[in-house]
Scaffold this motif. Sequence first.
Motif, mmCIF file in Angstrom:
data_model
loop_
_atom_site.group_PDB
_atom_site.id
_atom_site.type_symbol
_atom_site.label_atom_id
_atom_site.label_comp_id
_atom_site.label_asym_id
_atom_site.label_seq_id
_atom_site.Cartn_x
_atom_site.Cartn_y
_atom_site.Cartn_z
ATOM 1 N N GLN A 1 0.829 -1.203 0.000
ATOM 2 C CA GLN A 1 0.000 0.000 0.000
ATOM 3 C C GLN A 1 0.864 1.253 0.000
ATOM 4 O OE1 GLN A 1 -2.930 -0.035 3.124
ATOM 5 N NE2 GLN A 1 -3.489 -2.176 2.764
ATOM 6 N N GLY A 2 0.226 2.380 -0.264
ATOM 7 C CA GLY A 2 0.933 3.642 -0.188
ATOM 8 C C GLY A 2 1.040 4.126 1.248
ATOM 9 N N PRO A 3 1.926 5.071 1.505
ATOM 10 C CA PRO A 3 2.053 5.627 2.862
ATOM 11 C C PRO A 3 0.753 6.303 3.313
ATOM 12 C CG PRO A 3 3.975 6.186 1.521
ATOM 13 C CD PRO A 3 2.962 5.596 0.592
ATOM 14 N N GLN A 4 0.446 6.111 4.602
ATOM 15 C CA GLN A 4 -0.726 6.753 5.211
ATOM 16 C C GLN A 4 -0.237 7.760 6.244
ATOM 17 O OE1 GLN A 4 -4.114 6.025 4.457
ATOM 18 N NE2 GLN A 4 -3.152 4.949 2.751
ATOM 19 N N PHE A 5 -0.773 8.977 6.168
ATOM 20 C CA PHE A 5 -0.357 10.066 7.051
ATOM 21 C C PHE A 5 -0.754 9.794 8.484
ATOM 22 C CE2 PHE A 5 0.563 14.309 8.327
ATOM 23 C CZ PHE A 5 -0.483 14.748 9.110
ATOM 24 N N MET B 1 -0.705 13.598 -3.583
ATOM 25 C CA MET B 1 -1.255 14.925 -3.777
ATOM 26 C C MET B 1 -1.625 15.543 -2.434
ATOM 27 S SD MET B 1 -4.358 13.417 -6.028
ATOM 28 C CE MET B 1 -3.199 12.452 -6.975
ATOM 29 N N ARG B 2 -1.741 16.876 -2.432
ATOM 30 C CA ARG B 2 -1.998 17.564 -1.170
ATOM 31 C C ARG B 2 -2.645 18.914 -1.404
ATOM 32 N NH1 ARG B 2 1.400 21.789 -0.225
ATOM 33 N NH2 ARG B 2 3.455 21.872 -1.227
ATOM 34 N N HIS B 3 -3.126 19.471 -0.283
ATOM 35 C CA HIS B 3 -3.635 20.839 -0.296
ATOM 36 C C HIS B 3 -2.472 21.814 -0.172
ATOM 37 C CE1 HIS B 3 -7.682 19.212 0.503
ATOM 38 N NE2 HIS B 3 -7.060 18.347 1.266
ATOM 39 N N ASN B 4 -2.744 23.071 -0.393
ATOM 40 C CA ASN B 4 -1.727 24.108 -0.213
ATOM 41 C C ASN B 4 -1.504 24.424 1.244
ATOM 42 O OD1 ASN B 4 0.060 26.262 -1.076
ATOM 43 N ND2 ASN B 4 -1.550 27.640 -0.390
ATOM 44 N N THR B 5 -2.538 24.274 2.062
ATOM 45 C CA THR B 5 -2.463 24.781 3.427
ATOM 46 C C THR B 5 -1.808 23.814 4.405
ATOM 47 O OG1 THR B 5 -4.706 23.942 3.761
ATOM 48 C CG2 THR B 5 -4.463 26.277 3.186
ATOM 49 N N ASN B 6 -1.690 22.547 4.046
ATOM 50 C CA ASN B 6 -1.047 21.590 4.937
ATOM 51 C C ASN B 6 -0.091 20.748 4.109
ATOM 52 O OD1 ASN B 6 -0.227 19.826 6.887
ATOM 53 N ND2 ASN B 6 -2.267 19.347 7.635
ATOM 54 N N ALA B 7 1.086 21.313 3.893
ATOM 55 C CA ALA B 7 2.020 20.676 2.965
ATOM 56 C C ALA B 7 2.668 19.430 3.525
ATOM 57 C CB ALA B 7 3.086 21.686 2.559
ATOM 58 N N GLY B 8 2.524 19.205 4.817
ATOM 59 C CA GLY B 8 3.121 18.016 5.400
ATOM 60 C C GLY B 8 2.219 16.808 5.378
ATOM 61 N N LYS B 9 1.024 16.961 4.822
ATOM 62 C CA LYS B 9 0.081 15.852 4.759
ATOM 63 C C LYS B 9 -0.231 15.561 3.299
ATOM 64 C CE LYS B 9 -4.644 14.435 5.854
ATOM 65 N NZ LYS B 9 -5.934 14.857 6.420
ATOM 66 N N SER B 10 0.352 14.492 2.802
ATOM 67 C CA SER B 10 0.080 14.066 1.438
ATOM 68 C C SER B 10 -0.767 12.809 1.447
ATOM 69 C CB SER B 10 1.384 13.790 0.690
ATOM 70 O OG SER B 10 2.102 14.984 0.477
ATOM 71 N N THR B 11 -1.604 12.685 0.436
ATOM 72 C CA THR B 11 -2.414 11.485 0.252
ATOM 73 C C THR B 11 -1.843 10.717 -0.925
ATOM 74 O OG1 THR B 11 -4.366 12.616 1.095
ATOM 75 C CG2 THR B 11 -4.731 10.601 -0.156
ATOM 76 N N PHE B 12 -1.516 9.461 -0.694
ATOM 77 C CA PHE B 12 -0.812 8.649 -1.680
ATOM 78 C C PHE B 12 -1.721 7.626 -2.347
ATOM 79 C CE2 PHE B 12 3.791 9.379 -1.215
ATOM 80 C CZ PHE B 12 3.810 10.185 -0.099
ATOM 81 N N GLY B 13 -1.374 7.282 -3.582
ATOM 82 C CA GLY B 13 -1.912 6.080 -4.200
ATOM 83 C C GLY B 13 -1.155 4.869 -3.675
ATOM 84 N N ASP B 14 -1.610 3.682 -4.065
ATOM 85 C CA ASP B 14 -0.984 2.464 -3.556
ATOM 86 C C ASP B 14 0.211 1.993 -4.379
ATOM 87 O OD1 ASP B 14 -4.052 0.955 -2.308
ATOM 88 O OD2 ASP B 14 -2.539 2.200 -1.317
#
Lengths: 115, 112
Positions: free
Chosen positions: A41-45, B91-104
């Motif tokens: 899986q991809g990384p989860q925050f 991908m991520r929002h502009n306002t929280n650059a430390g939180k990215s959402t990843f594909g698998d």
Amino acid sequence: DAGVTQSPTHLIKTRGQHVTLRCSPISGHKSVSWYQQVLGQGPQFIFQYYEKEERGRGNFPDRFSARQFPNYSSELNVNALLLGDSALYLCASRPGTVGGIYEQYFGPGTRLTVT
Amino acid sequence: QKEVEQDPGPLSVPEGAIVSLNCTYSNSAFQYFMWYRQYSRKGPELLMYTYSSGNKEDGRFTAQVDKSSKYISLFIRDSQPSDSATYLCAMRHNTNAGKSTFGDGTTLTVKP
């Protein structure tokens, strides 16, 4: 320049135990984030810290906690380990403030195995 | 349904081929789009990032973002065996650059 460093590289724990993982960001980077990556899986925050304050938390139980120190290093703590906590734990650092254009750079990760 | 869906692969191509890797997403608030390369049991390495829609080229790599379709792509030209790895879109929002959402991730093998 040294990249993001994490320790330990690997560790094996038993269910119910506690674990502490450590991260040193790239010099000059004040923001640290933690991610969990389960195999396949991809990384989860999990968390983001900036200037020693929590700035974001993912959908993880309260067994997970973290903190950032004055030198911007960080540690992730996981209590009451479950088998499902077995994963690669990644630390990422970035320059700049909470938002903005700068991207994250990841460390090599700590591979945690819970038996 | 996941916020970010990535073509699962695996993908196997001969050396020199053009590779296309793709992701779709559902959150229209995403503004930054990244591609990471991850070798086995290592941390992700940032390859490219793009702000909003458009194309970005870096050597053999081209990233495309189509926000109207919520679709991003990474093209690799003249693929090499050293490109064999898992590729993760994020991908991520502009306002929280430390939180990215990843594909698998999509695992790519380039055969010599």
